[in-house]
Design a protein around this motif. Sequence first.
Motif, PDB file in Angstrom:
ATOM      1  N   VAL A 165      -9.461   3.849  -6.103  1.00 38.62           N
ATOM      2  CA  VAL A 165     -10.797   4.448  -6.148  1.00 38.62           C
ATOM      3  C   VAL A 165     -10.753   5.678  -7.042  1.00 38.62           C
ATOM      4  CG1 VAL A 165     -11.454   3.552  -3.887  1.00 38.62           C
ATOM      5  CG2 VAL A 165     -10.438   5.829  -4.060  1.00 38.62           C
ATOM      6  N   LYS A 166     -11.912   6.175  -7.401  1.00 43.01           N
ATOM      7  CA  LYS A 166     -12.056   7.238  -8.389  1.00 43.01           C
ATOM      8  C   LYS A 166     -11.098   8.406  -8.113  1.00 43.01           C
ATOM      9  CE  LYS A 166     -15.602   9.651 -10.954  1.00 43.01           C
ATOM     10  NZ  LYS A 166     -17.034   9.776 -11.169  1.00 43.01           N
ATOM     11  N   ASN A 167     -10.375   8.765  -9.148  1.00 45.47           N
ATOM     12  CA  ASN A 167      -9.443   9.910  -9.149  1.00 45.47           C
ATOM     13  C   ASN A 167      -8.237   9.752  -8.225  1.00 45.47           C
ATOM     14  OD1 ASN A 167     -10.922  11.307 -11.108  1.00 45.47           O
ATOM     15  ND2 ASN A 167     -12.318  12.101  -9.543  1.00 45.47           N
ATOM     16  N   GLN A 168      -7.998   8.573  -7.686  1.00 42.85           N
ATOM     17  CA  GLN A 168      -6.823   8.315  -6.849  1.00 42.85           C
ATOM     18  C   GLN A 168      -5.643   8.044  -7.786  1.00 42.85           C
ATOM     19  OE1 GLN A 168      -7.088   4.736  -4.432  1.00 42.85           O
ATOM     20  NE2 GLN A 168      -6.269   5.867  -2.677  1.00 42.85           N
ATOM     21  N   ARG A 169      -4.696   8.941  -7.785  1.00 43.36           N
ATOM     22  CA  ARG A 169      -3.638   8.902  -8.797  1.00 43.36           C
ATOM     23  C   ARG A 169      -2.391   8.149  -8.353  1.00 43.36           C
ATOM     24  NH1 ARG A 169      -4.001  12.708 -13.113  1.00 43.36           N
ATOM     25  NH2 ARG A 169      -6.041  13.664 -13.047  1.00 43.36           N
ATOM     26  N   VAL A 229       0.868  -1.176   0.000  1.00 38.02           N
ATOM     27  CA  VAL A 229       0.000   0.000   0.000  1.00 38.02           C
ATOM     28  C   VAL A 229       0.902   1.222   0.000  1.00 38.02           C
ATOM     29  CG1 VAL A 229      -1.793   1.283   1.238  1.00 38.02           C
ATOM     30  CG2 VAL A 229      -1.793  -1.230   1.289  1.00 38.02           C
ATOM     31  N   THR A 230       0.596   2.162  -0.869  1.00 35.20           N
ATOM     32  CA  THR A 230       1.442   3.355  -0.922  1.00 35.20           C
ATOM     33  C   THR A 230       0.605   4.621  -1.045  1.00 35.20           C
ATOM     34  OG1 THR A 230       3.320   4.400  -2.043  1.00 35.20           O
ATOM     35  CG2 THR A 230       1.737   3.221  -3.446  1.00 35.20           C
ATOM     36  N   ASP A 231       1.100   5.671  -0.438  1.00 34.34           N
ATOM     37  CA  ASP A 231       0.564   7.014  -0.658  1.00 34.34           C
ATOM     38  C   ASP A 231       1.589   7.836  -1.422  1.00 34.34           C
ATOM     39  OD1 ASP A 231       2.518   7.588   1.206  1.00 34.34           O
ATOM     40  OD2 ASP A 231       1.185   8.629   2.591  1.00 34.34           O
ATOM     41  N   ALA A 232       2.524   7.147  -2.018  1.00 38.29           N
ATOM     42  CA  ALA A 232       3.599   7.762  -2.809  1.00 38.29           C
ATOM     43  C   ALA A 232       4.430   8.727  -1.962  1.00 38.29           C
ATOM     44  CB  ALA A 232       3.037   8.453  -4.053  1.00 38.29           C
ATOM     45  N   GLY A 233       4.356   8.549  -0.654  1.00 35.85           N
ATOM     46  CA  GLY A 233       5.141   9.417   0.228  1.00 35.85           C
ATOM     47  C   GLY A 233       4.633  10.850   0.286  1.00 35.85           C
ATOM     48  N   LEU A 234       3.430  11.096  -0.244  1.00 39.88           N
ATOM     49  CA  LEU A 234       2.908  12.459  -0.308  1.00 39.88           C
ATOM     50  C   LEU A 234       1.907  12.765   0.808  1.00 39.88           C
ATOM     51  CD1 LEU A 234       2.531  12.734  -4.195  1.00 39.88           C
ATOM     52  CD2 LEU A 234       4.335  13.709  -2.755  1.00 39.88           C
ATOM     53  N   GLY A 235       1.597  11.735   1.627  1.00 37.43           N
ATOM     54  CA  GLY A 235       0.771  11.966   2.797  1.00 37.43           C
ATOM     55  C   GLY A 235      -0.698  12.241   2.515  1.00 37.43           C
ATOM     56  N   LYS A 261      -5.825  11.049  -2.467  1.00 35.16           N
ATOM     57  CA  LYS A 261      -5.476  11.693  -3.732  1.00 35.16           C
ATOM     58  C   LYS A 261      -4.386  10.919  -4.472  1.00 35.16           C
ATOM     59  CE  LYS A 261      -4.448  16.226  -5.622  1.00 35.16           C
ATOM     60  NZ  LYS A 261      -4.178  17.629  -5.328  1.00 35.16           N
ATOM     61  N   TYR A 262      -3.378  10.453  -3.727  1.00 34.62           N
ATOM     62  CA  TYR A 262      -2.261   9.715  -4.321  1.00 34.62           C
ATOM     63  C   TYR A 262      -2.112   8.399  -3.570  1.00 34.62           C
ATOM     64  CZ  TYR A 262      -1.026  14.299  -6.171  1.00 34.62           C
ATOM     65  OH  TYR A 262      -1.056  15.512  -6.803  1.00 34.62           O
ATOM     66  N   GLY A 263      -2.767   7.385  -4.048  1.00 34.91           N
ATOM     67  CA  GLY A 263      -2.669   6.126  -3.338  1.00 34.91           C
ATOM     68  C   GLY A 263      -2.958   4.953  -4.241  1.00 34.91           C
ATOM     69  N   LEU A 264      -2.506   3.806  -3.812  1.00 34.85           N
ATOM     70  CA  LEU A 264      -2.728   2.587  -4.566  1.00 34.85           C
ATOM     71  C   LEU A 264      -2.509   1.395  -3.638  1.00 34.85           C
ATOM     72  CD1 LEU A 264      -3.314   1.672  -7.539  1.00 34.85           C
ATOM     73  CD2 LEU A 264      -0.836   1.422  -7.805  1.00 34.85           C
ATOM     74  N   VAL A 265      -3.357   0.394  -3.807  1.00 30.06           N
ATOM     75  CA  VAL A 265      -3.189  -0.882  -3.107  1.00 30.06           C
ATOM     76  C   VAL A 265      -2.743  -1.890  -4.147  1.00 30.06           C
ATOM     77  CG1 VAL A 265      -4.334  -2.685  -1.769  1.00 30.06           C
ATOM     78  CG2 VAL A 265      -5.015  -0.286  -1.464  1.00 30.06           C
ATOM     79  N   LEU A 266      -1.690  -2.627  -3.830  1.00 32.69           N
ATOM     80  CA  LEU A 266      -1.138  -3.592  -4.775  1.00 32.69           C
ATOM     81  C   LEU A 266      -0.993  -4.952  -4.098  1.00 32.69           C
ATOM     82  CD1 LEU A 266       0.922  -0.801  -4.744  1.00 32.69           C
ATOM     83  CD2 LEU A 266       1.366  -1.749  -6.975  1.00 32.69           C
ATOM     84  N   VAL A 267      -1.112  -5.990  -4.891  1.00 33.19           N
ATOM     85  CA  VAL A 267      -0.805  -7.352  -4.447  1.00 33.19           C
ATOM     86  C   VAL A 267       0.176  -7.926  -5.462  1.00 33.19           C
ATOM     87  CG1 VAL A 267      -1.703  -9.619  -3.858  1.00 33.19           C
ATOM     88  CG2 VAL A 267      -3.150  -7.607  -3.545  1.00 33.19           C
ATOM     89  N   ASN A 268       1.327  -8.334  -4.993  1.00 33.13           N
ATOM     90  CA  ASN A 268       2.308  -8.959  -5.879  1.00 33.13           C
ATOM     91  C   ASN A 268       1.945 -10.433  -6.017  1.00 33.13           C
ATOM     92  OD1 ASN A 268       3.492  -6.478  -5.780  1.00 33.13           O
ATOM     93  ND2 ASN A 268       5.400  -7.146  -4.860  1.00 33.13           N
ATOM     94  N   LEU A 269       1.471 -10.804  -7.194  1.00 36.53           N
ATOM     95  CA  LEU A 269       1.027 -12.183  -7.428  1.00 36.53           C
ATOM     96  C   LEU A 269       2.174 -13.079  -7.854  1.00 36.53           C
ATOM     97  CD1 LEU A 269      -2.293 -11.430  -9.370  1.00 36.53           C
ATOM     98  CD2 LEU A 269      -2.022 -11.961  -6.936  1.00 36.53           C
ATOM     99  N   ALA A 270       3.087 -12.547  -8.653  1.00 38.07           N
ATOM    100  CA  ALA A 270       4.251 -13.311  -9.098  1.00 38.07           C
ATOM    101  C   ALA A 270       5.451 -12.377  -9.119  1.00 38.07           C
ATOM    102  CB  ALA A 270       4.012 -13.883 -10.498  1.00 38.07           C
TER     103      ALA A 270
END
Length: 190
Positions: free
Chosen positions: A64-68, A32-38, A42-51
């Motif tokens: 989610v909508k407009n989350q860059r 999970v990251t907020d790109a270090g921007l706090g 607005k700036y976030g992403l949830v990731l799962v490393n599958l391989a």
Amino acid sequence: MKRSEINRAIKQAMACFERNGWHLPPNPRWDVTDAGLGDFKKYGLVLVNLAEEDEYCEKLMYGVKNQRTPAHCHRQKKEDIICRNGELAIQVWNHNPNEKREPQIFQVKINGEMRDVRSGDIIHLKAGERITLVPGVYHEFWPESEECIIGEVSSHNDDLHDNFFANPDVGRFPEIEEDEPPFVKLVNEL
């Protein structure tokens, strides 16, 4: 980021994956990251490393909508960004978007076909559609639907050394404020 925000984001992603029939492997590797921007909204992403193999990588992502995911490129990694569910916008440049240049035409592969795009164009992907990004192409993406499941299939992934962000304030992994116990450990905490 607060741990409670990370826990909430993972649970929200899990619920969306489940509603849409995406089954995760045992002991998924969450990121999970907020790109270090706090500002995760607005700036976030949830990731799962599958391989995570030497030759290739596969990720499942949730936003989610407009989350860059801020503009960045890779120098080694070639990747397909795939809209798995919902609608996704992705803006592409053939140079660092902070550099003042006249927009140039270059080619990217969209749904398997090479297309001319102008640097700075926004490509709109619907569920099932994909864009192939070669090293050096800057890209920023965000869901246009309320939720979006995003796939990534790529060559070798090196999150520590192969992410070059246009904004030098962006960081790949957030600092975490432990305001509650972790629901799961993140990939950078294992």
